[in-house]
Enzyme design. Structure first.
Site, PDB file in Angstrom:
ATOM      1  N   LYS B  56      56.622 -14.888  94.816  1.00  0.00           N
ATOM      2  CA  LYS B  56      58.042 -14.597  95.047  1.00  0.00           C
ATOM      3  C   LYS B  56      58.231 -14.142  96.491  1.00  0.00           C
ATOM      4  O   LYS B  56      57.417 -13.346  97.001  1.00  0.00           O
ATOM      5  CB  LYS B  56      58.491 -13.516  94.055  1.00  0.00           C
ATOM      6  CG  LYS B  56      59.966 -13.183  94.080  1.00  0.00           C
ATOM      7  CD  LYS B  56      60.287 -12.195  92.963  1.00  0.00           C
ATOM      8  CE  LYS B  56      61.752 -11.827  92.903  1.00  0.00           C
ATOM      9  NZ  LYS B  56      62.062 -10.925  91.761  1.00  0.00           N
ATOM     10  N   SER B 134      65.581 -12.421  88.740  1.00  0.00           N
ATOM     11  CA  SER B 134      65.639 -12.858  90.121  1.00  0.00           C
ATOM     12  C   SER B 134      64.410 -13.649  90.566  1.00  0.00           C
ATOM     13  O   SER B 134      64.419 -14.202  91.664  1.00  0.00           O
ATOM     14  CB  SER B 134      65.805 -11.646  91.050  1.00  0.00           C
ATOM     15  OG  SER B 134      64.679 -10.789  90.983  1.00  0.00           O
ATOM     16  N   SER B 158      63.730  -9.312  85.707  1.00  0.00           N
ATOM     17  CA  SER B 158      63.535 -10.394  86.677  1.00  0.00           C
ATOM     18  C   SER B 158      62.267 -11.212  86.456  1.00  0.00           C
ATOM     19  O   SER B 158      62.109 -12.273  87.068  1.00  0.00           O
ATOM     20  CB  SER B 158      63.548  -9.839  88.103  1.00  0.00           C
ATOM     21  OG  SER B 158      64.859  -9.480  88.466  1.00  0.00           O
TER      22      SER B 158
END
Lengths: 60, 480
Positions: B56, B134, B158
């Protein structure tokens, strides 16, 4: 730094329908402020008995 | 080297289809692959040696931009490796890409999936659906077969949401098990970094590599993770007491998701048929509904248990909004703030600067009550089983604040069950594993989650792994 006006902590005023578009920045700003206040109201409803409350606020 | 070359080429070719990739780190990948080849030539055998992965884009990595998914940081380069990435490097892994994410991990409360520098995360199962946030790119990249595994992060949902939406397995570690040094902070007291992969066993391999002490992160617990060996794992699965609230599915699941979730319950029953002993606790004495009776036949030990009525949604959002607004105050009050994509996110961040100290502290003291409530639940259950998300992935153009989409704020007319588990589990810093259990009537993945006490990852992995040995949901792949 710009000083912001402290929001009233009194009871909310009666809801009026918002005619602004849902993505209007000023409407979103008002909604975000309202969310902060709503969350605060929810949290303040929770009573913690201070006589027996653990000595730490929070430890992960 | 060939694997790294092919992975980078595939990331560059297919990644844009899902808006999953922030940067392909080809140069670095080839250098790490070369070292891995040399190690393999020396007959070194480590499980991650030479295996490409993605991280990420909130994790710093040498030689690549770290954009935090946000336009104001599009040119940011942090010349260091986050500890999790450094640990994977030492394990011989190959960083092939920085993966897309919701801008600033969505701390302001975004309205649309498009709230990202890379655009809306598109789901490999249907590119008109969202991949979740996310950790959008992490979920899509694993589901789409771009990388074998990815690092994601969770403040509140997330890792869980993209895992459920994309049909992959995600592991949210206990707070402090994985160092956050080099990771963008959204919330000092909530953020966790964890793996997303095809299976629980693969997540375990990655978690073992990235967990552990780190002098650069004062909140690191110093604990390590090691999965249970085969025999102790089988025994733990048989022994495990599972808590479940039937209303999580009956009252809250959408029609698309309901059928697959029901099948998931039955499938889970199938894996536990060896042990039907029922040690239901006092909480379980309440009448269990018809579907639950079937589950009890096969779950090792089963107890009904639900979270207490606490305002988990307001609690968790007050904490991360106050901390996030403090962290990003310079941005919010600076010139580049307007570059953020999502208007609601901007409004939320601005408003969060005005959260009062008394409300933040009230939220923090109530977290102790949440932890106490979980401790009570875990007296009678080793793990809590619930739905990953009650709905399937939403259309990429759909607003995320529509009624019924927020699991931590269940409708008041319905029994809340454990639908606040994502917010509650994060508030208490508990580990969770999210794993697919089938598909909804709309063809989109549906998943379950297991939550356990702090540092119970070995049991969570053992249970999810047993489930995945008995089922094949996690082996399904989207058509390209």
């Amino acid at each position: 730094m710009k000083e912001k006006t402290r929001k009233s902590e009194s009871a909310p005023t009666p809801k009026q329908e918002d005619t602004r578009p849902v993505d209007d920045p000023s409407r979103l700003a008002d909604e975000a402020d309202a969310t902060v206040e709503k969350n605060a109201t929810e949290l303040r409803k929770q009573r913690v008995p201070i006589a027996t409350e653990p000595p730490t606020v929070y430890r992960p | 080297m060939e694997l790294a070359e092919e992975t980078c080429a595939r990331l560059a070719r297919v990644g844009p289809r899902y808006n999953a990739v922030a940067t392909v780190t080809r140069e670095r990948a080839l250098a790490e692959a070369k070292r891995a080849d040399a190690a393999l030539g020396r007959r070194e055998r480590r499980p991650l040696l030479g295996i490409p992965y993605g991280a990420k884009d909130l994790l710093a990595a040498k030689g690549a931009p770290t954009t935090w998914g946000a336009p104001p940081y599009r040119d940011q380069v942090i010349d260091m490796d986050a500890t999790a990435i450094a640990k994977l490097r030492r394990a011989g892994a190959v960083l092939a890409a920085k993966l897309a994410m919701v801008e600033l991990a969505g701390g302001g409360g975004y309205r649309y999936p498009s709230a990202s520098l890379q655009g809306p995360g598109r789901n490999p199962w249907n590119t008109e659906r969202w991949s979740g946030g996310s950790s959008s790119g992490s979920g899509a990249a694993v589901a789409g077969g771009l990388v074998a595994y990815a690092l994601g992060s969770e403040t509140s949902g997330s890792i869980g949401t993209p895992s459920a939406y994309c049909g992959v397995t995600g592991l949210r570690p206990t707070y402090g098990l994985v160092s956050r040094h080099g990771a963008m902070a959204l919330s000092w007291t909530l953020d966790k970094i964890g793996p997303m992969a095809r299976s629980a066993d693969e997540c375990a391999v990655v978690l073992e590599a990235i967990a552990g002490p780190d002098s650069a992160d004062a909140t690191a617990s110093g604990r390590r993770f090691k999965p249970l060996d085969t025999r102790p794992a089988a025994a733990a699965v048989k022994r495990a007491r599972v808590a479940f609230a039937e209303e999580d599915i009956e009252d809250h699941a959408s029609e698309e998701a309901k059928r697959a979730l029901e099948r998931g319950k039955r499938a889970r029953v199938a894996f536990a048929e060896e042990d039907i002993e029922d040690h239901a606790s006092a909480e379980a004495k309440r009448a269990l509904e018809r579907g639950l009776a079937e589950f009890r036949k096969i779950a090792p030990k089963f107890a009904r248990a639900t979270l207490p009525a606490l305002p988990f949604g307001p609690l968790v959002s007050t904490v991360y909004a106050a901390e996030g607004a403090t962290i990003f105050a310079g941005l919010i009050e600076g010139e580049r703030f307007e570059e953020l994509v999502d208007t609601r996110q901007k409004a939320g961040l601005r408003a969060s600067l005005d959260i009062r100290a008394r409300d933040y502290l009230q939220a923090m003291r109530l977290r102790s009550a949440v932890s106490t409530a979980f401790a009570e639940m875990f007296k009678n259950a080793d793990v809590i089983l619930s739905v990953g998300r009650t709905i399937t992935a939403t259309p990429i153009t759909q607003a995320l604040d529509q009624p019924g989409l927020t699991a931590s704020n269940p409708q008041q007319t319905k029994r809340p069950g454990n639908t606040g588990l994502i917010a509650a589990g994060n508030l208490a810093g508990l580990p969770a594993i999210f794993f697919p259990c089938g598909f909804g009537t709309d063809g989109m993945p549906v998943g379950l989650q297991l939550v356990g006490p702090p540092f119970s990852e070995p049991l969570l992995v053992a249970l999810a792994s047993a489930y995945q040995r008995a089922t094949d949901h996690h082996t399904k792949r989207p058509m390209e």
